[in-house]
Scaffold this motif. Sequence first.
Motif, PDB file in Angstrom:
ATOM      1  N   GLU A 115       0.819  -1.219   0.000  1.00 33.07           N
ATOM      2  CA  GLU A 115       0.000   0.000   0.000  1.00 33.07           C
ATOM      3  C   GLU A 115       0.852   1.269   0.000  1.00 33.07           C
ATOM      4  O   GLU A 115       0.337   2.371  -0.148  1.00 33.07           O
ATOM      5  N   TYR A 117       4.516   3.016  -1.583  1.00 39.12           N
ATOM      6  CA  TYR A 117       5.576   2.893  -2.586  1.00 39.12           C
ATOM      7  C   TYR A 117       6.417   4.169  -2.599  1.00 39.12           C
ATOM      8  O   TYR A 117       5.996   5.213  -2.099  1.00 39.12           O
ATOM      9  N   LYS A 162      -1.227   4.594  -1.157  1.00 40.07           N
ATOM     10  CA  LYS A 162      -2.183   4.453  -2.261  1.00 40.07           C
ATOM     11  C   LYS A 162      -3.591   4.875  -1.843  1.00 40.07           C
ATOM     12  O   LYS A 162      -4.500   4.067  -1.674  1.00 40.07           O
ATOM     13  N   GLN A 164      -5.678   6.843  -3.596  1.00 42.45           N
ATOM     14  CA  GLN A 164      -6.636   6.944  -4.695  1.00 42.45           C
ATOM     15  C   GLN A 164      -7.457   5.666  -4.899  1.00 42.45           C
ATOM     16  O   GLN A 164      -8.644   5.724  -5.213  1.00 42.45           O
ATOM     17  N   GLN A 165      -6.846   4.518  -4.687  1.00 41.27           N
ATOM     18  CA  GLN A 165      -7.547   3.273  -4.987  1.00 41.27           C
ATOM     19  C   GLN A 165      -8.701   2.980  -4.026  1.00 41.27           C
ATOM     20  O   GLN A 165      -9.508   2.098  -4.273  1.00 41.27           O
ATOM     21  N   ASP A 200      -2.527  10.070  -4.673  1.00 41.28           N
ATOM     22  CA  ASP A 200      -1.941   9.300  -3.590  1.00 41.28           C
ATOM     23  C   ASP A 200      -1.288  10.256  -2.601  1.00 41.28           C
ATOM     24  O   ASP A 200      -0.860  11.361  -2.958  1.00 41.28           O
TER      25      ASP A 200
END
Length: 512
Positions: A115, A117, A162, A164-165, A200
């Motif tokens: 989750e 990066y 992350k 946005q997901q 993100d």
Amino acid sequence: MKNFYITTAIDYVNGSPHLGHAYEKVLTDVIARFRRLMGDNVYFLTGVDEHGQKVQQSAKKRGIPPQQFCDEVSEEFRALCKKLNISNNDFIRTTEERHKKVVCELLQKLYDKGEIYKAEYKGFYSTRQEQFLQDKDRNPDGTWPEIFGEVTEIIEANYFFKLQQYQTWLVDHLKANENFVFPRYRQKQVLEFLSEPLNDLCISRPKSRLEWGITLPFDEDFVTYVWFDALVNYYTAVIDKPEFWPADFHVIGKDILVPPHAVYWPIMLKAAGIEPPKSLLAHGWWSINGSKMSKSTGNFVDAAEFADKYGVDALRYFMIREMSVGQDSDFSLAQFLARYNAELANNLGNLVNRVLNMTTRFSAGVLPAPEVSEQPEQDLQALWIKTRDEVITLHEGFQFHSALERTFGFITATNAYIQTRAPWTLAKSTEAKDAVLLRTTLATIAEALRLGVTLLQAVMPGTTEKIQSVLGYTAGAVWKDELEWGSRLTGSKVAETAILFPRPEGDKAAKK
């Protein structure tokens, strides 16, 4: 017994506490106290947010280590809680090891799940808000809003979450939970914010730029973004008390609703497999004398000093009476004194001393039993039942200002009842029936006073205790039982007098 978990926002230690901090503490305390009175098992958290660039800069300016700076300022917030009679169960600091441990565990869990990066970022950064900005954050003329302060363009590698997901999930969650944000119109604002694609979230800062933070567990060259650190405090405090999670309410200012609490926080929890909080309560802002609160311009109220001068419960009463939860309001000494004199001194304070004075004069200081129930008594008792039921309902809906209005309406009616019965006239009569009415009148006004202040207990706990004391009464353990009209005070020895709300002298302006 229902578990009930409520928190304030944790206050940033870059400055001393002000009226806004005091209001949030008192509002949350009123909710917590009311839920306890209703029989809930309440856990109430407050505390301070101690990491970030502004703290590092402020400490450097004073030539002291950041931890020392945090220790000093956090003590001011802890002292404010004590001063305002805040009934918090815990006071958390984000520099505590218990918190750092939970933050690192959460970060590692999200990193291991993929989750988080690493990527290079180029864009604009607000030091004041400690956040990266986008073009949509600009004013229509291309400038940056004042709230962001100095904005600089930077290029650096960072870690990203992350966010946005999970946007679709959050929208669906909000639509399925229409009471997630109080007031409800603010929930619409969150959905409007989510109508645009999320980016993100950058959740790190390189130590070359910021050292004062929690080191990422998977990269020692970076510290955690202050919001990703701070929000976790709500979970940290009850990680060993799982019965209290999820939180029933996070009480926060409207300025930190979107995106931190209504977007970042529920998504962070969802990604970590943790249930999101049940609700957010977003309160409004105080202006001072019709203008924006500002310490630099002197348009400022020191809540602790004000409480010392006028009384803790008087300040608590004014803030809760004056502001409708969720709306903005104005704090002025003139309006404070108007309410203080008319409602506290002339209405409640006057009723207390009338009860004490007349019981002392006409019944040797001992409260008699009621002996008759005629129209005046029946009318007052009927008004009590109506008032009690309305006030409880209003409290449950956070309409505390209206609840206080109803309560003081009942106190006004009790003073009017005294005028109707005119016990000073009954005391002069030689008629047996007037002696019965006199005893009934004394018992009735004392019972009405006891009941009225019982409704004030969450807002004015100190005053409630004092009035019960001068009535010679100790309340029972079950608050709802205390709301039944009866004859609990029969035989109680009252005090001769009580000065609850002394007249303020010579004030022309608020304590600066």
